[in-house]
Motif scaffolding. Structure first.
Motif, PDB file in Angstrom:
ATOM      1  N   TRP A 353      -7.766   0.293  -9.421  1.00 15.03           N
ATOM      2  CA  TRP A 353      -7.849  -0.899 -10.271  1.00 15.03           C
ATOM      3  C   TRP A 353      -9.182  -1.590 -10.030  1.00 15.03           C
ATOM      4  O   TRP A 353      -9.821  -1.405  -8.996  1.00 15.03           O
ATOM      5  CB  TRP A 353      -6.685  -1.863 -10.009  1.00 15.03           C
ATOM      6  CG  TRP A 353      -6.611  -2.442  -8.627  1.00 15.03           C
ATOM      7  CD1 TRP A 353      -7.298  -3.519  -8.134  1.00 15.03           C
ATOM      8  CD2 TRP A 353      -5.779  -1.985  -7.543  1.00 15.03           C
ATOM      9  NE1 TRP A 353      -6.958  -3.755  -6.828  1.00 15.03           N
ATOM     10  CE2 TRP A 353      -6.016  -2.848  -6.444  1.00 15.03           C
ATOM     11  CE3 TRP A 353      -4.838  -0.956  -7.401  1.00 15.03           C
ATOM     12  CZ2 TRP A 353      -5.376  -2.691  -5.222  1.00 15.03           C
ATOM     13  CZ3 TRP A 353      -4.194  -0.795  -6.184  1.00 15.03           C
ATOM     14  CH2 TRP A 353      -4.460  -1.652  -5.105  1.00 15.03           C
ATOM     15  N   SER A 355     -11.245  -4.910  -9.299  1.00 13.84           N
ATOM     16  CA  SER A 355     -11.007  -6.194  -8.663  1.00 13.84           C
ATOM     17  C   SER A 355     -12.225  -6.587  -7.850  1.00 13.84           C
ATOM     18  O   SER A 355     -12.932  -5.730  -7.308  1.00 13.84           O
ATOM     19  CB  SER A 355      -9.775  -6.114  -7.759  1.00 13.84           C
ATOM     20  OG  SER A 355      -9.595  -7.317  -7.040  1.00 13.84           O
ATOM     21  N   TYR A 359     -10.536  -4.475  -0.485  1.00 10.12           N
ATOM     22  CA  TYR A 359      -9.467  -3.487  -0.451  1.00 10.12           C
ATOM     23  C   TYR A 359      -9.488  -2.779   0.893  1.00 10.12           C
ATOM     24  O   TYR A 359     -10.492  -2.165   1.274  1.00 10.12           O
ATOM     25  CB  TYR A 359      -9.597  -2.454  -1.574  1.00 10.12           C
ATOM     26  CG  TYR A 359      -8.522  -1.384  -1.456  1.00 10.12           C
ATOM     27  CD1 TYR A 359      -7.209  -1.672  -1.784  1.00 10.12           C
ATOM     28  CD2 TYR A 359      -8.817  -0.119  -0.952  1.00 10.12           C
ATOM     29  CE1 TYR A 359      -6.206  -0.719  -1.636  1.00 10.12           C
ATOM     30  CE2 TYR A 359      -7.825   0.836  -0.801  1.00 10.12           C
ATOM     31  CZ  TYR A 359      -6.525   0.534  -1.143  1.00 10.12           C
ATOM     32  OH  TYR A 359      -5.537   1.469  -0.983  1.00 10.12           O
ATOM     33  N   ASP A 394      -3.794  -8.696  -3.270  1.00  9.01           N
ATOM     34  CA  ASP A 394      -4.361  -8.066  -4.465  1.00  9.01           C
ATOM     35  C   ASP A 394      -3.643  -6.764  -4.794  1.00  9.01           C
ATOM     36  O   ASP A 394      -3.459  -6.428  -5.977  1.00  9.01           O
ATOM     37  CB  ASP A 394      -5.853  -7.806  -4.249  1.00  9.01           C
ATOM     38  CG  ASP A 394      -6.597  -7.536  -5.555  1.00  9.01           C
ATOM     39  OD1 ASP A 394      -6.471  -8.356  -6.489  1.00  9.01           O
ATOM     40  OD2 ASP A 394      -7.299  -6.515  -5.629  1.00  9.01           O
ATOM     41  N   THR A 395      -3.226  -6.029  -3.777  1.00  4.41           N
ATOM     42  CA  THR A 395      -2.444  -4.816  -4.011  1.00  4.41           C
ATOM     43  C   THR A 395      -1.136  -5.159  -4.717  1.00  4.41           C
ATOM     44  O   THR A 395      -0.717  -4.479  -5.667  1.00  4.41           O
ATOM     45  CB  THR A 395      -2.163  -4.101  -2.676  1.00  4.41           C
ATOM     46  OG1 THR A 395      -3.405  -3.718  -2.083  1.00  4.41           O
ATOM     47  CG2 THR A 395      -1.311  -2.855  -2.885  1.00  4.41           C
ATOM     48  N   LYS A 397      -0.614  -7.712  -6.608  1.00  6.74           N
ATOM     49  CA  LYS A 397      -0.946  -8.156  -7.963  1.00  6.74           C
ATOM     50  C   LYS A 397      -1.069  -6.974  -8.918  1.00  6.74           C
ATOM     51  O   LYS A 397      -0.617  -7.036 -10.068  1.00  6.74           O
ATOM     52  CB  LYS A 397      -2.262  -8.947  -7.937  1.00  6.74           C
ATOM     53  CG  LYS A 397      -2.777  -9.368  -9.312  1.00  6.74           C
ATOM     54  CD  LYS A 397      -4.093 -10.117  -9.183  1.00  6.74           C
ATOM     55  CE  LYS A 397      -4.655 -10.475 -10.563  1.00  6.74           C
ATOM     56  NZ  LYS A 397      -5.963 -11.174 -10.447  1.00  6.74           N
ATOM     57  N   HIS A 398      -1.649  -5.871  -8.449  1.00  8.03           N
ATOM     58  CA  HIS A 398      -1.925  -4.739  -9.340  1.00  8.03           C
ATOM     59  C   HIS A 398      -0.842  -3.671  -9.312  1.00  8.03           C
ATOM     60  O   HIS A 398      -0.680  -2.936 -10.293  1.00  8.03           O
ATOM     61  CB  HIS A 398      -3.282  -4.124  -8.984  1.00  8.03           C
ATOM     62  CG  HIS A 398      -4.440  -4.985  -9.371  1.00  8.03           C
ATOM     63  ND1 HIS A 398      -5.003  -5.901  -8.514  1.00  8.03           N
ATOM     64  CD2 HIS A 398      -5.118  -5.088 -10.543  1.00  8.03           C
ATOM     65  CE1 HIS A 398      -5.996  -6.530  -9.132  1.00  8.03           C
ATOM     66  NE2 HIS A 398      -6.090  -6.058 -10.359  1.00  8.03           N
TER      67      HIS A 398
END
Length: 840
Positions: A353, A355, A359, A394-395, A397-398
């Motif tokens: 993804w 972003s 990460y 963030d992980t 979120k996606h």
């Protein structure tokens, strides 16, 4: 009990056994870091060259059964030198993709005179030639080739120095394989005729998860001898005429060997450097990473930068060397070092993804690391921990869910609860905030508690309908919402209870009062599986203890699991990991899980008969060898005497387990390092402040050093633990009295403000247990008693501090512009139940 290993006392001359007696804390810490600790005896560490959290990890790979981290110092054979690795894992060996392998020359000066498959090319190495320091690894092969490795963040530099006693025509091959032989179809490689540059990629399987991943490489060569020829090989045959290869997996379950080679003109005294650029985006990105990070093939310069980065990373913690054996220092600092190998910073290399957030990968697994590794980084390296938290959010979120385990861009297997909840809560209550969207973080942990995923073997929690209606996870649950192995009903109930408590801590601080009260209530669901009349027998004899957790069916009737099943003394060979016939406790026994209520130990003490009976039961767990210190559920049990008012017994236990099971030797770990979990246990135990994760609680025991100083990178203030009457033979391990910032202090714990506000804890030590820390008002907080400082007050103190902003590191600073049963794919990362130990 043994306070100091007889080996340490007898094997080192007295003149060398004690380091500089000065009280100065100004010394080069790297002299006490040994990356080879855990490279035998199933420690499975990565022993090679890496930066802190670096993606490039260069080391020699061997054919040992314990090759999960690549290299093993056990007399096994080298199969290649590769640049992607994980550390301390179990199950299937991890990564080890695209190994290089050198030959002095091929038989009859024919490229087909070299062996290409790793099963036939493997060779020995000279054990006394192995050298590993932070940022560097080297050895000499039996062929006489000296191999040195160093790294930047996405690039490794491997130097091959060929023997000078005869003329060589070196050949170096690259094999489209990995440590687990997991390559799938369509591995590709191309080699440029003029330069020998190799580019390509292949698809592989993760070692403890679902899905697949594609790494890319770009290898350039620099030599004092010209490129003679190059080409590709398939199986055992090679050709200088063909420069490109696309290869299938083959049909027999073993990937067909294939790759490319480059050969150099005959000469003597040949040195070849291979620069290996890495990427998960493309070969072009791999090349640009290498060209940006190591543009001029400067081996010593690259090594120097790597070493200096480690030196700076280790700067926050210094301990007094006065009277201390150097091996004790090595044990301590090497443990700290291993906490920064995994997870790995893949920022900018995530193809899944788009972003702007960091990460991180290689979380093996949060079930292991939430207990002490990530809490340690909250103290020691909050900037990196902050980036990890942002990555986890963030992980979610996606991909929809916080991971419980993640590796190689794939979803790992969930072992118990949703333990990212504990990780986020631990960071939140300790004031970690820079750049973190905590509203999104709270929504993520709340989703874990409320919504069941379709595949809860990989994320989230299963059985939520039963959890909400019955208030426990039943054995043989009826779950049609999501799917996973219908096992671990007891350990999942206990872990979900603690997960909910940590969610409530965030909710209460965010003034989400209704949520806080709701999750506090559900955090008490662990009580529903406690059977007051359950007994336990050991070798046919009643242990004398009554009252244990037991499985319960949907209809509320009791099932049965022997409380010793899955313990260190269990000989039943029962499956205890993620097998579909596994037990109702994961990787440990009911005997141990009876103590896993970290948020309400006061209630557990009462339930088990009061402080004296609680201590007697905890003694039995340790004295009978029921627990296994090489597995993470044992960690907190070493210190839980604090909750019964017996901190001296915690001190006695930790001074037994270290160094009896943890020593500064290649075989010095009792189990897999689990990505630094074992290292953090050693580090925090030896500091004398062990965390109860997810809470602002550190349990005090005497440190292994006269002085411990920790400078908070978050606030710039220095916390100090000072031991009066310190005894380097570790007879004086009982606290007689204490002061905190000069005032008498009787509590047997401190909160996180100790580190951020730079307090001084002075412990007066002696040889006998005293009344220090034993009174009710001295005990750590529990939910049912609500003693001690709240997380809210700690966070407010963090806000009130006049402190500099947290300096965030970006990947630009790195040089860029369990117990398992055999080899089941569900095998976890620990030794088999009942394994005999080789004590240090």
């Amino acid at each position: 009990m043994t306070r100091l290993s007889l080996f340490l006392l007898s094997s080192i001359p007295l003149a060398l056994a004690v380091t500089n007696s000065t009280t100065s804390l100004d010394y080069d810490v790297l002299q006490y870091v040994d990356p080879l600790i855990g490279s035998t005896n199933g420690g499975n560490v990565f022993a090679g060259a890496s930066l802190p959290y670096g993606m490039a990890k260069a080391v020699a790979d061997t054919d040992s059964p314990s090759r999960q981290g690549g290299f093993t110092l056990d007399g096994s054979h080298i199969t290649g030198f590769s640049s992607l690795h994980d550390s301390g894992t179990g199950g299937s060996p991890s990564l080890g993709n695209f190994p290089l392998f050198p030959y002095v020359k091929c038989r009859n000066d024919d490229v087909n005179g070299c062996d290409y498959p790793k099963t036939t090319r493997k060779t020995g190495y000279k054990a006394d030639s192995v050298k590993a320091i932070p940022g560097y690894f080297g050895l000499t092969m039996n062929s006489g080739i000296k191999v040195d490795m160093t790294v930047a963040h996405h690039t490794s530099l491997i130097r091959f120095q060929f023997p000078t006693d005869s003329e060589s025509s070196p050949l170096i091959l690259l094999d489209l394989t990995d440590l687990s032989d997991s390559r799938q179809d369509n591995g590709t490689i191309s080699v440029e005729a003029s330069t020998g540059r190799m580019t390509g990629h292949a698809r592989f399987l993760p070692s403890f998860g679902s899905g697949s991943f594609v790494p890319y490489f770009c290898v350039d060569y620099q030599s004092n001898s010209a490129v003679r020829d190059n080409g590709i090989f398939v199986d055992s045959r090679a050709s200088t005429d063909v420069k490109d290869l696309t290869i299938s997996r083959s049909i027999n379950g073993y990937p067909l060997p294939g790759g490319a080679f480059v050969r150099f003109d005959p000469a003597s005294d040949i040195t070849v450097q291979a620069r290996v650029g890495l990427s998960f985006i493309s070969s072009e990105r791999a090349c640009s990473n290498a060209e940006a990070e190591i543009p001029d093939f400067d081996f010593e310069g690259t090594r120097s930068k790597a070493t200096e980065m480690w030196r700076n990373k280790l700067a926050p913690i210094r301990v007094s060397r006065k009277g201390v054996n150097s091996s004790v220092l090595t044990n301590f600092y090497s443990g700290i070092y291993r906490t920064m190998i995994n997870p790995q910073d893949y920022t900018g290399e995530n193809p899944l993804w788009n972003s702007d957030e960091p990460y991180f990968d290689s979380f093996y697994c949060l079930w292991d690391s939430f207990r002490s590794q990530l809490p340690f980084l909250t103290i020691f390296d909050p900037a990196s921990l902050t980036r990890m938290i942002r990555s986890l959010i963030d992980t979610q979120k996606h991909l929809g869910w916080l991971p419980d385990c993640r590796m190689s861009l794939c979803k790992g297997f969930t072992q118990g609860g949703s333990n990212a909840d504990v990780v986020l809560a631990d960071a939140y209550i300790k004031g970690i905030s820079h750049g973190i969207d905590w509203e999104a973080g709270y929504a993520a942990v709340q989703k874990d508690a409320e919504v069941e995923p379709y595949a809860w073997s990989n994320e989230g929690r299963g059985g939520l309908n039963s959890w909400k209606s019955l208030n426990y996870i039943p054995v043989q649950d009826f779950d049609y919402i999501g799917f996973g192995t219908m096992t671990r009903s007891i350990s999942r109930t206990l872990e979900y209870s603690y997960n909910d408590f940590t969610i409530s801590e965030i909710a209460r601080d965010m003034n989400k009062t209704a949520d806080a009260e709701k999750y506090e209530r559900s955090s008490g669901f662990w009580r529903n599986l406690f059977r007051t009349d359950q007994t336990s027998f050991f070798n046919g004899n009643d242990t004398g203890f009554k009252g244990f957790f037991q499985p319960k069916y949907l209809n509320g009737t009791w099932g049965f699991q022997d409380p010793l099943t899955c313990s260190n003394v269990d000989t039943s060979q029962r499956s205890c990991s993620l097998q579909n016939n596994g037990a109702e406790t994961f990787e440990s026994s009911i005997w141990e899980y009876q103590f896993f209520v970290p948020h309400d130990m006061a209630a557990v003490v009462a339930l088990l008969g009061g402080p004296a009976e609680f201590v007697r039961r905890l003694d039995y767990l340790h004295d009978q060898g029921i627990t296994y210190i090489g597995n993470e559920p044992a960690f907190l049990t070493v210190f839980q005497y604090h909750y019964a008012g017996r901190p001296a017994k915690s001190a006695s236990r930790v001074h037994y387990y270290i160094p009896e099971y943890f020593g500064p030797t290649p075989g010095g770990l009792p189990g897999n390092d689990d990505s630094g979990a074992m290292g953090s246990f050693v580090a925090m135990s030896m500091m004398g402040l062990f965390p109860n994760p997810g809470q602002s609680v550190y349990l005090i025991t005497p440190p292994f050093f006269e002085v411990v100083r920790i400078k908070s990178p978050l606030t710039g203030r220095t916390a100090t633990v000072r031991a009066v009457n310190f005894d380097p033979t570790y007879q004086n391990i009982y606290i007689q009295s204490a002061t905190l910032n000069g005032k008498p202090y009787t509590k047997n714990w401190v909160d996180h403000s100790f580190f951020t506000e730079g307090k001084e804890l002075v412990l007066v030590l002696g040889r006998n247990e005293t009344r220090w820390g034993t009174h009710e008002e001295d005990l750590p907080p529990s939910l049912s008693t609500r003693g001690g400082a709240s997380s809210t007050s700690l966070r407010q103190r963090m806000v009130d501090l006049d402190t500099p902003a947290l300096e965030m590191r970006t990947f630009g600073e790195y040089g860029h512009a369990r117990r398992s049963h055999r080899s089941s794919p569900f095998a976890h990362r620990h030794h088999a139940v009942g394994k005999e130990f080789t004590h240090f």
